[in-house]
Scaffold this active site. Structure first.
Site: not given
Ligand code: GLN
Length: 502
Positions: A155, A179, A80
């Site tokens: 994400s 995420s 990532k």
């Molecule tokens: N979807 C969540 C957010 O937008 C979690 C994102 C994540 O875990 N990085 O914050």
């Protein structure tokens, strides 16, 4: 040779060890597949073919000399784009970091390199890991290999799509509020968020420091555990790193037994608003666990209903503070077209470099932390966070692990929620409580939803630093679903045929 992309990390590792194949062959096979299909999926932001092949050659040489190597030496991985890798672009999916070359390796990358894992490239992500669909990437959205018109989760959607599309047997994501688990769920793969502090955050570009945690993606539970083992461990460079032995997740992933284990399904995570196909697969899984000898009961986590509101105050607050470092002076983009003051440069750089969602979070966070509102919002959220953690602790007095569906729905259509941030946030309903408590949780595929034939994930949650427990349940379930499920993943995606029906 292209068949090499269909093998698991373990299978590759065994063939490499026996010298039936070389790391260079494995690496080339994966690049070939990426080059022919990633124009459709768009999982990578950057490919490091030269670096990967050099790493593979080094491994082959070391193996020829009979040097002792890690099990994963020569196995390819997608990383990532939020973890620094020396001299390789690290953008965090943002324009503000375009062309930035980190001068150092994150601890995770250092550990991967030491283990001889071959890093193919950097994967797409929601900007600064804010999102659940990878559509907040400043570059392009990534698509779900099951259906190219659907989102791959977020994400870490580039990393989940890369593994689901057989571009790599392993990848790394980060999980602040879900995420890793949600993208794993909607792409039909395995993903784990380790206990907070078990994997070093050194070189992981911060979103919300008290929640961020890197973790593994793979197509099998055992592969996931092997990568987990390589990534985890104490790091003096991260002040929140846990100085304790990493739970033996690999052994747990080989233990196919849940007899007598107490498993609680969370009462609050299900019901109205949850997709029927998701609930159906979840209920079947409960029955499967019972038939395997587990004792399954309902458990209430009463404060979990406040997890969403709590998280969306705490995470933006920490983000507003963490993202202050992108000031046009130190990293990446600088808008300095005229004779501007430092403050003007900062202003213009941030206006141009950050996307809509990032700006929204910075504004919410700055507001929640401002002197007049701090107690009403941020301090209050921290109190509720403590209550959620306490609820979970109490639950673990009664059961060994907790389960829930990973996400309320399967993958939704690209574009469907981009103008409705609240609908986007709802995807995290089930993943947020363990994040706020800092405890480990993972997602494994449990079948396809009847209505759309898209993957459904099961979330398994364990107590702090007992990550092995969730792997044991995951591996046992995986084995019991093997005929029904594993074949399905292999048959459905290789040539991305499924994708064309959408
Ligand atoms: N979807 C969540 C957010 O937008 C979690 C994102 C994540 O875990 N990085 O914050």
């Amino acid at each position: 040779m292209s068949d090499l992309t269909k093998l698991t990390a373990l299978e590759l590792s065994e063939k490499l060890e026996k010298k039936e194949i070389s790391a260079v062959e494995v690496t080339n096979a994966h690049f070939e597949r990426i080059e022919s299909l990633d124009n459709k999926v768009k999982s990578f932001l950057y490919l490091d073919k030269k670096g990967a092949l050099t790493q593979a050659e080094d491994i082959d040489k070391a193996r020829k000399e009979n040097k002792s190597l890690n099990k994963l030496a020569g196995v390819p991985l997608a990383l990532k784009d939020v973890l620094t890798q020396k001299d390789i672009p690290t953008t965090c999916g943002s324009k503000i970091l375009e062309n930035w070359l980190p001068p150092y390796d994150s601890t995770v990358v250092k550990k991967l390199k030491n283990a001889g894992v071959v890093i193919l490239g950097k994967t797409n992500m929601d900007e600064f890991a804010m999102g659940s669909s990878t559509e907040n990437s400043a570059y392009f959205p990534t698509r779900n290999p099951w259906d190219l018109n659907k989102i791959p989760g977020g994400s870490s959607g580039g990393s989940s799509a890369a593994v689901a599309a057989f571009f790599a047997p392993l990848s790394i994501g980060t999980d602040t509020g879900g995420s890793i688990r949600q993208p794993a769920s909607v792409t039909g793969i395995v993903g784990a968020k380790p206990s907070y502090g078990a994997v070093s955050r050194y070189g992981l570009v911060a979103f919300a420091s008290s929640l961020d945690q890197a973790g593994p993606f793979a197509r099998t539970v055992l592969d996931c555990a092997m990568l987990h083992e390589v990534m985890a461990g104490h790091d003096p460079l991260d002040s929140t790193s846990i100085n304790e032995k990493v739970p033996d997740v690999v052994k747990a992933a080989k233990t196919l037994d849940v007899k007598g284990m107490k498993i609680g399904y969370i009462k609050e995570l299900g019901g109205t608003g949850w997709q029927t196909g998701v609930i159906n697969r979840f209920n079947e899984t409960i029955e499967t666990l019972k038939s395997l000898g587990a004792i399954v009961t309902e458990i209430s986590i009463p404060h979990s209903v406040y997890a969403l509101a709590t998280y969306y105050l705490i995470a933006p607050s920490e983000a507003s503070s963490n993202l202050a470092r992108f000031d046009g002076m130190r990293y990446g983009l600088r808008v300095d077209d005229q004779n501007l003051s430092a403050e003007e440069v900062m202003n213009k750089t941030r206006a141009k470099g950050f996307g809509k969602e990032v700006k929204r979070r910075i504004m919410i966070g700055t507001y929640a932390l401002s002197s007049g509102y701090y107690d009403a919002y941020y301090a209050q959220a921290q109190k509720v966070r403590a209550l959620i953690a306490q609820d979970l602790k109490n639950a673990f007095k009664e059961v060994d692990v907790l389960i829930s569906p990973t996400s309320p729905t399967t993958a939704w259509g690209l574009g469907e929620r981009v103008n409705d941030p609240l609908a986007m946030y709802l995807a995290d309903l089930a993943t947020l409580p363990p994040s706020l408590a800092g405890i480990p949780a993972m997602s494994i595929p449990i079948g396809l939803a009847d209505e759309d034939k898209l993957p459904v994930g099961l979330q398994i949650i364990a107590p702090f630093m007992q990550d092995d427990r969730m792997y044991k349940v995951a591996a046992t379930l995986e084995a019991s679903l093997k005929d029904k499920w594993n074949g399905l993943l292999i048959d459905s995606i290789p040539d991305l045929k499924v994708a064309s029906h959408g």
